[in-house]
Write a protein that holds these residues in place. Structure first.
Motif, PDB file in Angstrom:
ATOM      1  N   GLN A  56      40.285 103.671  43.687  1.00  0.00           N
ATOM      2  CA  GLN A  56      38.989 104.077  43.189  1.00  0.00           C
ATOM      3  C   GLN A  56      37.849 103.764  44.086  1.00  0.00           C
ATOM      4  O   GLN A  56      36.638 103.841  43.816  1.00  0.00           O
ATOM      5  N   GLY A  57      38.234 102.797  45.291  1.00  0.00           N
ATOM      6  CA  GLY A  57      37.082 102.546  46.095  1.00  0.00           C
ATOM      7  C   GLY A  57      36.722 101.024  46.201  1.00  0.00           C
ATOM      8  O   GLY A  57      35.797 100.672  46.820  1.00  0.00           O
ATOM      9  N   PHE A  58      37.661 100.434  45.490  1.00  0.00           N
ATOM     10  CA  PHE A  58      37.133  98.978  45.452  1.00  0.00           C
ATOM     11  C   PHE A  58      38.057  98.302  46.717  1.00  0.00           C
ATOM     12  O   PHE A  58      39.001  98.675  47.001  1.00  0.00           O
ATOM     13  N   ARG A  59      37.082  97.607  47.350  1.00  0.00           N
ATOM     14  CA  ARG A  59      37.573  97.172  48.564  1.00  0.00           C
ATOM     15  C   ARG A  59      38.567  95.677  48.497  1.00  0.00           C
ATOM     16  O   ARG A  59      39.016  95.374  49.168  1.00  0.00           O
ATOM     17  N   ALA A  60      38.012  95.209  47.535  1.00  0.00           N
ATOM     18  CA  ALA A  60      38.653  94.196  47.062  1.00  0.00           C
ATOM     19  C   ALA A  60      38.946  93.768  45.453  1.00  0.00           C
ATOM     20  O   ALA A  60      38.099  94.320  44.916  1.00  0.00           O
ATOM     21  N   VAL A  61      39.983  93.078  45.091  1.00  0.00           N
ATOM     22  CA  VAL A  61      40.384  92.623  43.689  1.00  0.00           C
ATOM     23  C   VAL A  61      40.307  91.247  43.625  1.00  0.00           C
ATOM     24  O   VAL A  61      41.089  90.734  44.429  1.00  0.00           O
ATOM     25  N   GLU A 118      33.518  91.461  55.181  1.00  0.00           N
ATOM     26  CA  GLU A 118      32.793  91.426  56.563  1.00  0.00           C
ATOM     27  C   GLU A 118      33.809  91.851  57.625  1.00  0.00           C
ATOM     28  O   GLU A 118      33.422  92.612  58.474  1.00  0.00           O
ATOM     29  N   GLU A 119      34.901  91.184  57.634  1.00  0.00           N
ATOM     30  CA  GLU A 119      35.843  91.462  58.603  1.00  0.00           C
ATOM     31  C   GLU A 119      36.624  92.646  58.703  1.00  0.00           C
ATOM     32  O   GLU A 119      36.653  93.530  59.711  1.00  0.00           O
ATOM     33  N   SER A 120      36.606  93.197  57.292  1.00  0.00           N
ATOM     34  CA  SER A 120      37.404  94.563  57.427  1.00  0.00           C
ATOM     35  C   SER A 120      36.378  95.746  57.314  1.00  0.00           C
ATOM     36  O   SER A 120      36.780  96.745  57.147  1.00  0.00           O
ATOM     37  N   GLY A 121      35.105  95.412  57.712  1.00  0.00           N
ATOM     38  CA  GLY A 121      33.998  96.479  57.840  1.00  0.00           C
ATOM     39  C   GLY A 121      33.405  96.653  56.498  1.00  0.00           C
ATOM     40  O   GLY A 121      33.240  97.851  56.616  1.00  0.00           O
ATOM     41  N   ARG A 154      26.987  92.421  47.053  1.00  0.00           N
ATOM     42  CA  ARG A 154      28.115  93.160  46.859  1.00  0.00           C
ATOM     43  C   ARG A 154      28.176  93.881  45.422  1.00  0.00           C
ATOM     44  O   ARG A 154      27.694  93.152  44.571  1.00  0.00           O
ATOM     45  N   GLU A 155      28.678  94.816  45.219  1.00  0.00           N
ATOM     46  CA  GLU A 155      28.658  95.636  43.978  1.00  0.00           C
ATOM     47  C   GLU A 155      29.991  95.243  43.246  1.00  0.00           C
ATOM     48  O   GLU A 155      31.070  95.538  43.452  1.00  0.00           O
ATOM     49  N   SER A 201      30.754  98.310  49.328  1.00  0.00           N
ATOM     50  CA  SER A 201      31.037  96.895  48.952  1.00  0.00           C
ATOM     51  C   SER A 201      31.464  96.763  47.455  1.00  0.00           C
ATOM     52  O   SER A 201      30.976  95.635  47.053  1.00  0.00           O
ATOM     53  N   LYS A 202      32.180  97.675  47.136  1.00  0.00           N
ATOM     54  CA  LYS A 202      32.680  97.241  45.633  1.00  0.00           C
ATOM     55  C   LYS A 202      33.855  96.373  45.574  1.00  0.00           C
ATOM     56  O   LYS A 202      34.930  96.441  46.279  1.00  0.00           O
TER      57      LYS A 202
END
Lengths: 597, 605
Positions: free
Chosen positions: B375-380, B602-605, B314-315, B291-292
């Protein structure tokens, strides 16, 4: 709802079946029996209402509540701030369930407004609603003994003690249900009667419309135009008459009068006699009184002669027929109204005068109109605008006082106006008197036949000014229009629609419920069929019938109002009043006499 | 008819929408006169009437109709029925108290199974025609659920006491209230009206509640309430322009409640407790896996997003380009207005929740936004602020030295440089940055500091108390004046040619437009000009081909409802979207962004 406690109780309590004869001669012994030990346990709950400060402000409600708890058979008592509030009613319902109450006494205000509410609360909690006793400690106690707290408290205790004594002897009752014939009779074919009949017919009910005159239309036939629409009154009422005549559900009986009324809600039989036809009986479920009013012919006021000094209605006629020749017109308001003989304000004459004054100003070139008034009633936005409009057009408004009324002389009106402090002498060729509406002369006859009341001015009196404005106290009879009180055309129409709406309730349902507070032949043996009771009954609810034991009185329950005249007149004590039995009242009186012992 | 026959009619055609807030009642109007039906033969099921308003007229109408067996929907705006009559002592022509006349009607209403009472509701839309209306009714939530037993215990402890409108404001009631407890429905209700302070606050901070708690001596609880919607209570207690206070109703009577100072006091109190170790910092929230979220910029917007998301588990990692955190809070606002330990305290709190803060870590070219995703961040989240000062656009501005934009000037000072920019400093502009610059220059010991503003004091966007303070400290303010040309000596600015202005008609901003007065030029001696007219975002940090949509004002284009940019997973809010605005506006927008990011995650899993 859980098991029906009243049924359970019926079994427990040694109670004669409804209608079964009771030995009146042995009344004393029976009373003893009840006093000694009723078969079932009597559990009374007493609720003392503070009515905010209406009651608690003038007596010690807590003391009364504590006292009530000490009375025989009382198992629960408490005070409420407002017993009639949601919270108060919930309290009562909960207490009935928690404490297994089988009688409820509420000491509060008046049964006239609140008895149905508390009865309903009992019913909802599973208790027969006739096991409820209302003690009025507001009107009968706190309000009349303001400033005498101790005495008021003591009297409240007395009243509660009496209520408890009666409650102990209350019996469950069922309401009397009777079918309603789905037809209506409307008396009066003016705008109110026409509107009401049409409204009822449109709802699908058959209506008989009785009109005394040869023609329908009432007072509006003599009026010129309607205010504020400016529509011709004749055209307007004619369109209503046309609709009425077209309706397949309305039977119009003109030149007809009501001769006799028998029966009760749901089943009235009205004899209507007619000049050209034989008299006939109309069977109907409800009756609407729309007999209207007359304009007072102002004989003896301001030199009325019908020629140079005319009434407002005569002026309407002149305007309608285009026969108004005069150019200098003086209108005098309150002609015959708000004087010692007739104290009331007829409410519509001011606007009628302003309407006509405006019309004359508009249509007669060079006309002058003076309007002499004591006070002006121009309530509402449209009326106020009409008044201002008349002023702007040059209608002269001159105030006069009752003490110093205008004097009509030959070609002049002298008036001294307290506002200007001057005496004026106005040249005139026509004086118009705005005289009030007065009740129809036939109103008293109709009132007697229907057994509905008139007020002190002989207009019909409604059941309650706020709560039941279109009803009479007698079920199934309604009132609308100027029969009730002077009203404008639009007010009459509103009332007619209201009365029709209200009358539709029993008609739609097809049945009505009647309070089982009715006279009963409690001792058939004793009755000798003398007929005294039938003679005194104001409602025609007692008849004498032949039985195999000879002539006996028979009660028509649904027609009975429970007034008790029959019972009082019966020297054999054969008649009693259900729910207000001798025994119950006796217990109340005894409880009072017992005092604090 | 006996009791057992009195049945509830079939469930009416009422459907609820939007979590119970709206319902539509389908009703076939029964103006019985219009329908030629045979009496008694009509079925009640398809006959219904909607009555709007439950005063005595509405109630009477409903009862009348119900008595005829017609189904009635009685819609009432308020929480209880009875209307004005319930408020009256008595009525004319009757000696009975008004409520006594009303009570039997209310009871009949309550008992009628034909009447569906809908309180707290208003009619929104009427479709169809006589005989088949469809009415949309909006119901305000009562905020008390159906388990309420009307015991009244809530009202006893309720700390919020607004005026009681039922008794025309003669006394106070509680926020949770039955209005008129004698009238149906027997329900408590929490009025949903938003107090003017809460409504005015861009972030809708629950002002009424926290001020109430402070009044009760519950200071830390009050700050907790602030933090529900504002993660920077200590900062806002000092620099917020507090529209809440300006709008406060008390101000119409004497003075508004000192909301800002109260918040400052309560957060200072809490800060002291924490610093003394008497109150622990919160524990890090439990983080969800995968949840980065990367937050670029540690200004109010970035901090808020990180705070909101951290609370959601969230991280979050905040990347800050500057060596200090807080963005404009630290770089733009002078220390005398906002002490650094205060900023640090609010940030400490946010970090305590498990937010990672990386200083000296610019994002844009290396790593780029794309790299962050790799790098694994799911949102910016982009909250880079607006740090680029706008040019005056007058001759001489580009060539001469000694012309120093306020952003640059303040940043330098705030990063520790204490050098005077000149002796005669002229600040141009009327906003808070202009005042900040002028007062800062005064504090550096500059000989003469003046402000040039092209409109009058009335139009000045700076907080009025800041203007007062500046004048008190000796800053000279020239109103209705604007620079025309910079004049220099030896490559350095030496004086400025100005013109007088007059005010014309209102412009789009609602202020009167300044118009130069011809022939009114005058000269001002100066050796340092600080333009502080406005800022815009500086988006030059982004790498080529970043793919983000940029507006003509050099700001990010976002969906206003979600703060999402045109790139999936990339969100932006704050000054970099709106241009320069206030702290609390940035916080408000960031809440929206955080909510959308959460939804996106949530929606993008």
């Amino acid at each position: 709802m859980s098991p029906e406690p009243e049924k359970e109780m019926k079994g427990k309590r040694d109670k004669p079946e409804k209608g079964s004869p009771v030995d009146r001669a042995g009344g004393e012994s029976r009373r003893q029996e009840v006093d000694a030990a009723p078969a079932g346990e009597i559990r009374i709950g007493a609720f003392i209402c503070n009515c905010g400060t209406n009651i608690a402000g003038f007596l010690d409600a807590k003391d009364v509540s504590d006292y009530a708890r000490m009375l025989p058979n009382v198992v629960f008592s408490r005070e409420n701030l407002f017993s009639c509030s949601e919270a108060g009613v919930t309290d009562i319902k909960n207490a009935i369930k928690e404490h297994k109450l089988n009688r409820v006494v509420v000491a509060a205000c008046t049964p006239r407004t609140h008895e149905p509410l508390f009865r309903a609360a009992c019913e909802e909690a599973g208790l027969n609603k006739f096991l409820f006793e209302f003690v009025n400690i507001r009107e009968h106690c706190s309000w009349v003994h303001k400033g005498e707290r101790d005495i008021a408290t003591q009297k409240a205790k007395d009243l509660v003690r009496m209520g408890v004594a009666r409650a102990t002897r209350l019996e469950p009752k069922e309401e009397i249900t009777t079918d309603v014939k789905r037809t209506a009779l409307v008396i009066g074919g003016g705008i109110s009667g026409l509107t009401c009949a049409l409204s009822l017919a449109r709802r699908g009910f058959m209506v008989t419309l009785v009109e005394r005159e040869k023609e329908l239309g009432g007072l509006l036939r003599y009026v010129n135009v309607l205010y504020p629409s400016g529509v011709s009154a004749g055209t307007f009422v004619a369109s209503r008459i046309k609709e009425v005549k077209k309706s397949s559900r309305i039977e119009v009986l003109t030149s007809s009068t009501v001769q006799n009324v028998k029966g009760y809600i749901g089943d009235y039989v009205v004899s209507v006699s007619s000049k050209d036809r034989k008299s006939r009986d109309v069977n109907c479920g409800v009756i609407v009184v729309a007999t209207g009013a007359n304009q007072l012919v102002p004989e003896g006021h301001f030199g009325y002669d019908g020629k140079k000094v005319v009434s407002q209605l005569q002026l309407e006629g002149m305007l309608r027929q285009g026969k108004l020749k005069s150019k200098r017109i003086v209108m005098i308001l309150c002609a015959g109204a708000r004087i010692r003989e007739r104290v009331y304000c007829s409410k519509i004459c001011c606007m009628t005068s302003i309407k006509n004054a405006t019309l004359i100003k508009k249509t007669v070139p060079g006309a002058s109109v003076h309007l002499l008034y004591r006070d002006l009633q121009c309530y509402g936005v449209a009326n106020e605008e009409a008044y201002l409009g008349a002023k702007a057009m040059g209608v002269r408004f001159v105030n006069y006082s009752l003490e110093n009324p205008p004097v009509v002389e030959n070609g002049r009106v002298r008036v001294s106006s307290p506002l200007s402090g001057r005496e004026m002498s106005i040249e005139t060729d026509l004086v118009v008197l705005a005289s009030p509406l007065v009740p129809r002369e036939g109103a008293e006859v109709v009132s007697r036949m229907l057994k509905v009341p008139l007020d002190e001015n002989k207009f019909f009196l409604e059941a309650h000014v706020k709560l039941r404005p279109m009803d009479f106290a007698t079920d199934g009879i309604y009132v609308c229009g100027t029969a009730h009180w002077p009203a404008s055309v639009s007010e009459s129409i509103s009332q007619a629609l209201g009365a029709a709406s209200h009358a539709s309730i029993p008609l739609t349902r097809g049945y009505v419920k009647v309070e089982p507070i009715v006279s009963e032949l409690v001792d058939e043996e004793a009755c000798r069929g003398c007929g005294m009771c039938a003679a005194v009954c104001p409602y025609g609810a007692v008849e004498i019938v032949e039985t195999d034991k000879g002539p006996k009185a028979r009660m028509i329950e649904v027609a009975c109002k429970g007034c008790g005249v029959c019972a009082a007149s019966c020297y054999k004590r054969a008649i009693g009043i259900s729910h207000y039995t001798d025994e119950q009242l006796d217990a109340q009186v005894r409880a009072y006499l017992k005092g604090d012992e | 008819m006996t009791r057992s026959e009195k049945q509830k009619p079939e469930k009416p055609d009422v459907r609820r929408q939007d979590a119970g807030e709206t319902r539509a009642a389908k009703t076939r109007a029964d103006e019985a006169s219009a329908t030629e039906t045979n009496a008694g033969k009509t079925s009640a099921a398809n006959r219904s009437v909607l009555v709007v308003g439950a005063g005595i007229s509405g109630i009477e109408t409903a009862l009348e109709l119900a008595a005829e067996g017609i189904e009635v929907f009685l819609v009432e705006e308020g929480p209880t029925v009875g209307g004005t009559m319930a408020q009256l002592g008595g009525t004319s022509l009757s000696d009975m108290p008004a409520f006594c006349q009303l009570a039997p009607k209310l009871e009949a209403l309550r008992q009628s199974s034909n009447i569906h009472l809908i309180t707290n509701a208003s009619v929104r839309e009427i479709k169809g025609e006589a005989g088949a209306f469809e009415v949309l009714v909006k119901e305000r939530p009562s905020r008390v659920n159906e388990n309420c037993t009307f015991c009244g215990a809530c009202a006893v402890v309720c700390p919020i006491k607004p005026f009681n409108t039922f008794d025309e404001g003669l006394a106070l009631r509680t926020a949770v209230d039955a209005q008129n407890w004698s009238s149906p429905p027997q329900l408590y209700n929490i009025e949903t009206e938003v107090p003017v302070c809460v409504e005015t606050c861009p972030a809708n901070v629950n002002v009424r509640t926290y001020v109430g708690l402070i009044a009760d001596g519950k200071y830390t609880e009050a700050v907790d309430v602030v933090r529900q919607t504002n993660p920077l209570p200590a900062v806002c207690g000092r620099v917020c322009h507090h529209p809440c206070e300006s709008a406060c109703n008390r101000g119409k009577y004497d003075e508004p409640i000192a909301i800002d100072a109260l918040k400052r006091f309560a957060s200072d109190y809490e800060m002291k407790l924490r610093q003394d170790g008497k109150l622990p910092f919160p524990k890090p929230t439990k983080k969800k896996r995968n949840s980065k979220v990367a937050v670029v910029g540690s200004g109010p917007a970035g901090l808020t997003v990180a705070y909101d998301l951290a609370l959601k588990g969230r991280e979050c990692t905040i990347f800050e380009a500057a060596p200090v955190p807080g963005g404009m809070l630290w770089l733009g606002i002078p220390e005398y207005r906002l002490p650094r330990h205060v900023i640090q305290y609010d940030i400490d709190y946010i970090q305590a929740l498990g937010v990672e803060l990386k200083l000296n870590s610019p994002v844009g070219k290396d790593p780029s936004v794309d790299d962050l995703f790799k790098q694994g961040f799911r949102a910016v989240f982009l909250g880079v602020g607006a740090h680029q000062g706008l040019k005056l656009g007058v001759p001489g501005e580009e060539e001469l030295e000694g012309i120093l934009d306020c952003v640059v000037f303040l940043r330098d000072i705030n990063l520790g440089n204490k050098e005077k920019p000149g002796e005669k400093v002229t600040v141009i502009g009327g906003g808070n940055s202009a005042i900040d610059s002028a007062r800062t220059a005064m504090r550096l010991g500059c000989e003469e500091v003046s402000i040039l503003y092209r409109r009058s004091r009335l139009e000045m966007p700076a907080n009025s108390w800041e203007i007062d303070e500046a004048e008190r400290e000796g800053v000279k303010i020239h109103y209705l004046a604007a620079p025309v040309k910079m004049l220099g000596k030896n490559g350095r600015v030496s004086s400025m040619l100005c013109t007088k202005m007059r005010l014309g008609k209102l412009d789009a901003s609602g202020r009167r437009r300044p118009i130069p007065v011809e022939g009114s030029e005058f000269k001002i001696q100066t050796d340092c000009v600080v333009p502080a007219i406005s800022q815009e975002p500086d988006l030059s940090f982004l790498q080529e081909g970043h793919g983000l949509e940029i507006s003509k004002w050099n700001s990010f284009v976002v969906n206003e409802k979600t703060m999402a940019t045109n790139r999936p997973g990339v969100f932006a809010a704050g000054d970099c979207v709106t241009g320069p605005a206030t702290v609390i506006q940035a916080i408000a927008a960031a809440h929206v962004a955080a909510k959308s990011i959460e939804k996106y995650l949530e929606e993008s899993g």
